[in-house]
Design a protein around this motif. Structure first.
Motif, PDB file in Angstrom:
ATOM      1  N   MET A  86       0.847  -1.352  -0.478  1.00  0.00           N
ATOM      2  CA  MET A  86      -0.099   0.226   0.574  1.00  0.00           C
ATOM      3  C   MET A  86       0.748   1.529  -0.052  1.00  0.00           C
ATOM      4  N   LEU A  87       1.889   1.505   0.401  1.00  0.00           N
ATOM      5  CA  LEU A  87       3.065   2.869   0.793  1.00  0.00           C
ATOM      6  C   LEU A  87       2.971   2.376  -1.148  1.00  0.00           C
ATOM      7  N   VAL A  88       3.650   1.653  -1.178  1.00  0.00           N
ATOM      8  CA  VAL A  88       4.406   1.436  -2.790  1.00  0.00           C
ATOM      9  C   VAL A  88       3.239   1.707  -3.203  1.00  0.00           C
ATOM     10  N   SER A  89       1.988   1.688  -3.641  1.00  0.00           N
ATOM     11  CA  SER A  89       1.546   1.818  -3.906  1.00  0.00           C
ATOM     12  C   SER A  89       0.926   3.099  -4.512  1.00  0.00           C
ATOM     13  N   GLY A  90       0.904   3.576  -3.219  1.00  0.00           N
ATOM     14  CA  GLY A  90       0.797   5.329  -2.895  1.00  0.00           C
ATOM     15  C   GLY A  90       1.621   6.308  -3.882  1.00  0.00           C
ATOM     16  N   PHE A  91       3.044   5.809  -3.584  1.00  0.00           N
ATOM     17  CA  PHE A  91       4.139   6.457  -4.759  1.00  0.00           C
ATOM     18  C   PHE A  91       4.140   6.620  -5.889  1.00  0.00           C
ATOM     19  N   VAL A  92       3.241   4.937  -6.216  1.00  0.00           N
ATOM     20  CA  VAL A  92       3.001   5.100  -8.229  1.00  0.00           C
ATOM     21  C   VAL A  92       2.332   5.963  -8.424  1.00  0.00           C
ATOM     22  N   GLY A 116       0.874   8.561  -7.010  1.00  0.00           N
ATOM     23  CA  GLY A 116       0.941   9.472  -7.032  1.00  0.00           C
ATOM     24  C   GLY A 116       2.292  10.096  -8.087  1.00  0.00           C
ATOM     25  N   GLY A 117       2.610   9.973  -9.133  1.00  0.00           N
ATOM     26  CA  GLY A 117       3.829   9.237  -9.464  1.00  0.00           C
ATOM     27  C   GLY A 117       4.994   9.785  -9.074  1.00  0.00           C
TER      28      GLY A 117
END
Length: 123
Positions: A92-98, A100-101
């Motif tokens: 979920m952390l990585v997904s947030g960065f993805v 958010g660009g």
């Protein structure tokens, strides 16, 4: 162990070279912190009470050293962050960065390399 943002700055100065005395740490921090030497000594005292740093006295001067490595602290704090904000789900952390660009191509390549190494080590 919880350390404040200011205490973390002192830890960074120690991780960059220990043992060090209060004056040396103060000088390292001067370039980016507008603190008095007394402030640094107070932070060192707090860190010693928390067990984050150790010290030894030579003549009339105390020399400080961290009780744990930077990476060890970063890993523990990273896990606490993921647990607290993402219910322990790193994806979920990585997904947030993805979403958010905020990930660069070099970040993605580094993550792929880390995963490949993990797979190799855990087969």
């Amino acid at each position: 162990m919880e350390i404040t943002e200011a205490e973390y700055e002192v830890m960074e100065a120690l991780w960059n070279g220990a043992p060090a005395n209060a004056r040396e740490i103060y000088q390292r921090l001067q370039s980016h912190k507008d603190w008095q030497e007394r402030t640094v000594k107070t932070l060192l005292s707090r860190l010693a009470k928390k067990g984050a740093i150790s010290y030894e006295q030579r003549d009339r001067t105390y020399y400080y050293s961290p009780c744990f490595e930077r990476e060890e602290y970063q890993v523990k704090q990273g896990k606490k962050l993921v647990d607290r904000l993402f219910g322990g789900q790193l994806s979920m952390l990585v997904s947030g960065f993805v979403k958010g660009g905020d990930l660069k191509k070099s970040d993605i390549e580094e993550l792929k390399d880390i995963i490949k190494q993990w797979e190799k080590d855990n087969d």
